[in-house]
Design a protein around this motif. Sequence first.
Motif, PDB file in Angstrom:
ATOM      1  N   TYR A   1       3.113 -15.323  28.174  1.00 39.94           N
ATOM      2  CA  TYR A   1       2.903 -16.734  28.461  1.00 39.94           C
ATOM      3  C   TYR A   1       3.880 -17.256  29.512  1.00 39.94           C
ATOM      4  CZ  TYR A   1       7.135 -18.355  26.135  1.00 39.94           C
ATOM      5  OH  TYR A   1       8.448 -18.602  25.827  1.00 39.94           O
ATOM      6  N   ARG A   2       3.525 -18.434  30.037  1.00 45.23           N
ATOM      7  CA  ARG A   2       4.392 -19.154  30.969  1.00 45.23           C
ATOM      8  C   ARG A   2       4.203 -20.639  30.710  1.00 45.23           C
ATOM      9  NH1 ARG A   2       5.121 -18.482  37.518  1.00 45.23           N
ATOM     10  NH2 ARG A   2       5.946 -20.561  37.965  1.00 45.23           N
ATOM     11  N   THR A   3       5.312 -21.390  30.652  1.00 44.69           N
ATOM     12  CA  THR A   3       5.245 -22.829  30.421  1.00 44.69           C
ATOM     13  C   THR A   3       5.618 -23.572  31.693  1.00 44.69           C
ATOM     14  OG1 THR A   3       7.570 -23.123  29.772  1.00 44.69           O
ATOM     15  CG2 THR A   3       6.025 -22.392  28.055  1.00 44.69           C
ATOM     16  N   THR A   4       5.504 -24.898  31.638  1.00 43.52           N
ATOM     17  CA  THR A   4       5.832 -25.717  32.806  1.00 43.52           C
ATOM     18  C   THR A   4       7.329 -25.848  33.022  1.00 43.52           C
ATOM     19  OG1 THR A   4       5.566 -27.657  31.370  1.00 43.52           O
ATOM     20  CG2 THR A   4       3.716 -27.072  32.789  1.00 43.52           C
ATOM     21  N   GLU A   5       8.138 -25.183  32.156  1.00 40.14           N
ATOM     22  CA  GLU A   5       9.576 -25.157  32.423  1.00 40.14           C
ATOM     23  C   GLU A   5       9.834 -24.467  33.768  1.00 40.14           C
ATOM     24  OE1 GLU A   5      11.551 -23.319  29.180  1.00 40.14           O
ATOM     25  OE2 GLU A   5      10.969 -24.843  27.742  1.00 40.14           O
ATOM     26  N   THR A   6       8.944 -23.542  34.135  1.00 39.30           N
ATOM     27  CA  THR A   6       9.003 -22.900  35.448  1.00 39.30           C
ATOM     28  C   THR A   6       7.908 -23.520  36.314  1.00 39.30           C
ATOM     29  OG1 THR A   6       9.730 -20.836  34.424  1.00 39.30           O
ATOM     30  CG2 THR A   6       8.917 -20.726  36.703  1.00 39.30           C
ATOM     31  N   GLU A   7       8.290 -24.309  37.322  1.00 33.81           N
ATOM     32  CA  GLU A   7       7.309 -25.037  38.126  1.00 33.81           C
ATOM     33  C   GLU A   7       6.433 -24.072  38.922  1.00 33.81           C
ATOM     34  OE1 GLU A   7       7.190 -28.854  41.197  1.00 33.81           O
ATOM     35  OE2 GLU A   7       9.079 -27.862  40.719  1.00 33.81           O
TER      36      GLU A   7
ATOM     37  N   ALA B   1       8.075 -30.380  19.111  1.00 37.05           N
ATOM     38  CA  ALA B   1       7.887 -28.968  19.446  1.00 37.05           C
ATOM     39  C   ALA B   1       6.899 -28.822  20.595  1.00 37.05           C
ATOM     40  CB  ALA B   1       7.401 -28.201  18.223  1.00 37.05           C
ATOM     41  N   ARG B   2       5.799 -29.603  20.546  1.00 34.66           N
ATOM     42  CA  ARG B   2       4.827 -29.568  21.641  1.00 34.66           C
ATOM     43  C   ARG B   2       5.489 -29.975  22.962  1.00 34.66           C
ATOM     44  NH1 ARG B   2       1.484 -32.296  17.772  1.00 34.66           N
ATOM     45  NH2 ARG B   2      -0.150 -30.942  16.929  1.00 34.66           N
ATOM     46  N   ALA B   3       6.327 -31.006  22.892  1.00 33.26           N
ATOM     47  CA  ALA B   3       7.000 -31.474  24.104  1.00 33.26           C
ATOM     48  C   ALA B   3       7.915 -30.403  24.688  1.00 33.26           C
ATOM     49  CB  ALA B   3       7.807 -32.749  23.802  1.00 33.26           C
ATOM     50  N   ALA B   4       8.383 -29.495  23.829  1.00 28.14           N
ATOM     51  CA  ALA B   4       9.247 -28.394  24.286  1.00 28.14           C
ATOM     52  C   ALA B   4       8.434 -27.199  24.757  1.00 28.14           C
ATOM     53  CB  ALA B   4      10.196 -27.976  23.164  1.00 28.14           C
ATOM     54  N   GLY B   5       7.091 -27.343  24.774  1.00 29.26           N
ATOM     55  CA  GLY B   5       6.239 -26.283  25.288  1.00 29.26           C
ATOM     56  C   GLY B   5       5.764 -25.271  24.270  1.00 29.26           C
ATOM     57  N   LEU B   6       5.975 -25.561  22.968  1.00 27.34           N
ATOM     58  CA  LEU B   6       5.541 -24.635  21.923  1.00 27.34           C
ATOM     59  C   LEU B   6       4.124 -24.955  21.470  1.00 27.34           C
ATOM     60  CD1 LEU B   6       8.838 -24.649  19.822  1.00 27.34           C
ATOM     61  CD2 LEU B   6       8.004 -22.770  21.250  1.00 27.34           C
ATOM     62  N   ALA B   7       3.341 -23.938  21.198  1.00 22.97           N
ATOM     63  CA  ALA B   7       2.004 -24.130  20.645  1.00 22.97           C
ATOM     64  C   ALA B   7       2.110 -24.379  19.145  1.00 22.97           C
ATOM     65  CB  ALA B   7       1.143 -22.895  20.906  1.00 22.97           C
ATOM     66  N   VAL B   8       1.025 -24.898  18.554  1.00 19.43           N
ATOM     67  CA  VAL B   8       1.009 -25.215  17.124  1.00 19.43           C
ATOM     68  C   VAL B   8       0.180 -24.163  16.394  1.00 19.43           C
ATOM     69  CG1 VAL B   8       0.274 -26.883  15.391  1.00 19.43           C
ATOM     70  CG2 VAL B   8       1.337 -27.669  17.508  1.00 19.43           C
ATOM     71  N   ALA B   9       0.782 -23.527  15.396  1.00 24.39           N
ATOM     72  CA  ALA B   9       0.098 -22.533  14.569  1.00 24.39           C
ATOM     73  C   ALA B   9      -0.175 -23.139  13.198  1.00 24.39           C
ATOM     74  CB  ALA B   9       0.953 -21.272  14.433  1.00 24.39           C
ATOM     75  N   PRO B  10      -1.147 -22.600  12.445  1.00 24.09           N
ATOM     76  CA  PRO B  10      -1.463 -23.152  11.124  1.00 24.09           C
ATOM     77  C   PRO B  10      -0.341 -22.904  10.131  1.00 24.09           C
ATOM     78  CG  PRO B  10      -2.645 -21.108  11.475  1.00 24.09           C
ATOM     79  CD  PRO B  10      -1.995 -21.451  12.785  1.00 24.09           C
ATOM     80  N   ASP B  11      -0.260 -23.760   9.106  1.00 29.54           N
ATOM     81  CA  ASP B  11       0.723 -23.574   8.056  1.00 29.54           C
ATOM     82  C   ASP B  11       0.454 -22.271   7.317  1.00 29.54           C
ATOM     83  OD1 ASP B  11       1.019 -27.064   7.052  1.00 29.54           O
ATOM     84  OD2 ASP B  11       1.767 -25.963   8.775  1.00 29.54           O
ATOM     85  N   ALA B  12       1.520 -21.682   6.785  1.00 32.32           N
ATOM     86  CA  ALA B  12       1.363 -20.461   6.000  1.00 32.32           C
ATOM     87  C   ALA B  12       0.684 -20.793   4.681  1.00 32.32           C
ATOM     88  CB  ALA B  12       2.730 -19.829   5.734  1.00 32.32           C
TER      89      ALA B  12
ATOM     90  N   ILE C   1      15.109 -32.413  15.396  1.00 33.49           N
ATOM     91  CA  ILE C   1      15.463 -31.039  15.764  1.00 33.49           C
ATOM     92  C   ILE C   1      15.498 -30.916  17.286  1.00 33.49           C
ATOM     93  CG2 ILE C   1      14.760 -28.622  15.614  1.00 33.49           C
ATOM     94  CD1 ILE C   1      13.314 -29.341  13.008  1.00 33.49           C
ATOM     95  N   ASP C   2      16.564 -30.331  17.792  1.00 31.57           N
ATOM     96  CA  ASP C   2      16.694 -30.101  19.225  1.00 31.57           C
ATOM     97  C   ASP C   2      15.983 -28.783  19.556  1.00 31.57           C
ATOM     98  OD1 ASP C   2      17.384 -29.718  21.847  1.00 31.57           O
ATOM     99  OD2 ASP C   2      19.523 -30.108  21.580  1.00 31.57           O
ATOM    100  N   PHE C   3      14.670 -28.865  19.770  1.00 33.57           N
ATOM    101  CA  PHE C   3      13.889 -27.652  20.018  1.00 33.57           C
ATOM    102  C   PHE C   3      14.299 -26.967  21.318  1.00 33.57           C
ATOM    103  CE2 PHE C   3      11.015 -27.288  16.586  1.00 33.57           C
ATOM    104  CZ  PHE C   3      10.771 -28.568  16.121  1.00 33.57           C
TER     105      PHE C   3
ATOM    106  N   LEU D   1      -5.220 -26.474  38.783  1.00 36.96           N
ATOM    107  CA  LEU D   1      -4.297 -25.858  37.838  1.00 36.96           C
ATOM    108  C   LEU D   1      -3.020 -26.685  37.699  1.00 36.96           C
ATOM    109  CD1 LEU D   1      -4.102 -23.258  36.089  1.00 36.96           C
ATOM    110  CD2 LEU D   1      -2.720 -22.280  37.933  1.00 36.96           C
ATOM    111  N   GLU D   2      -2.881 -27.355  36.547  1.00 39.60           N
ATOM    112  CA  GLU D   2      -1.678 -28.146  36.247  1.00 39.60           C
ATOM    113  C   GLU D   2      -1.296 -27.926  34.776  1.00 39.60           C
ATOM    114  OE1 GLU D   2      -2.388 -32.074  38.973  1.00 39.60           O
ATOM    115  OE2 GLU D   2      -3.620 -31.929  37.167  1.00 39.60           O
ATOM    116  N   PRO D   3      -1.173 -26.693  34.325  1.00 37.22           N
ATOM    117  CA  PRO D   3      -1.117 -26.426  32.883  1.00 37.22           C
ATOM    118  C   PRO D   3       0.231 -26.719  32.238  1.00 37.22           C
ATOM    119  CG  PRO D   3      -0.832 -24.397  34.068  1.00 37.22           C
ATOM    120  CD  PRO D   3      -1.085 -25.459  35.107  1.00 37.22           C
ATOM    121  N   GLN D   4       0.163 -27.056  30.963  1.00 36.50           N
ATOM    122  CA  GLN D   4       1.353 -27.172  30.135  1.00 36.50           C
ATOM    123  C   GLN D   4       1.838 -25.778  29.745  1.00 36.50           C
ATOM    124  OE1 GLN D   4       0.473 -29.447  26.668  1.00 36.50           O
ATOM    125  NE2 GLN D   4       2.526 -29.387  25.832  1.00 36.50           N
ATOM    126  N   LEU D   5       0.885 -24.872  29.523  1.00 34.35           N
ATOM    127  CA  LEU D   5       1.194 -23.489  29.170  1.00 34.35           C
ATOM    128  C   LEU D   5      -0.028 -22.639  29.477  1.00 34.35           C
ATOM    129  CD1 LEU D   5       2.884 -22.008  26.024  1.00 34.35           C
ATOM    130  CD2 LEU D   5       0.540 -21.332  26.538  1.00 34.35           C
TER     131      LEU D   5
END
Length: 253
Positions: free
Chosen positions: A222-228, A99-110, A69-71, A211-215
């Motif tokens: 929120y803010r991810t590392t997509e914005t330096e 998904a993590r590599a694209a900066g998304l957090a992991v939520a529990p399964d429904a 998947i192209d996240f 401070l060198e956060p992924q998110l």
Amino acid sequence: MALTTAAQSRTSFDLKSASLPVVAVVLKTTDAAQFAADLAERVADAPGFFDNDPVLIDLAAVREAEVPIDFAAIVAELRSRSTLPVAVRGGNPAQMDAARAAGLAVAPDAPPARAEAPAPEVREVIREVVREVEVVREVPMPGPGTVVVDKPLRSGQQVYARGSDLVVMAVVSFGAEVIADGNIHVYAPLRGRAIAGARGNTEARIFSTCLEPQLVSIAGIYRTTETELPADVRGKPAQVRLDGEKLIIEPLA
């Protein structure tokens, strides 16, 4: 008798739990172009369908798919439709890593649906997704209001300080998550994801000596590392706070 200073301070505020409504987008194809076309068609008659809603991407329907998947493309498409993709759930290990590599957090399964339950809708509302992120280990509180972690957190590990502040005395590695209903203090490099004010506390802050956060996230913003990060805070002592609906990242004096 006059109230003491301490008693007065306890009457100057109220503590309440809060819910974070999140739109769940149930992905039914791994084709990002097809998803974009279908999403455009869905919102064509209602341009204001989304209003900067946080989005949870549900992968349960494509979990067995072999095509990656192209996240990045899916996240970009969702953002172009006035949504804020923040988390993913239900995928296989490879999908979740992507998904993590694209900066998304992991939520529990429904939870499993009952036989008579209706099929999920695209605009299903899930409450407090950030608060309910799967916890690898929940650290007991040594004292009221604070959880202390004195060991490094490796990729894939998560710590949630429920109803309290979180203090981490060692590195938070890339891919690790620290979550707190209150403030987060990291007296070491913060390289993973930090989510403060997880139950809606807009006064919560994130502090780190490096401070060198992924998110970073406060009360769902929120803010991810997509914005330096700016040079004056990147890799340096800094704090993250919320000003209205904008995250402010500034050096620590």
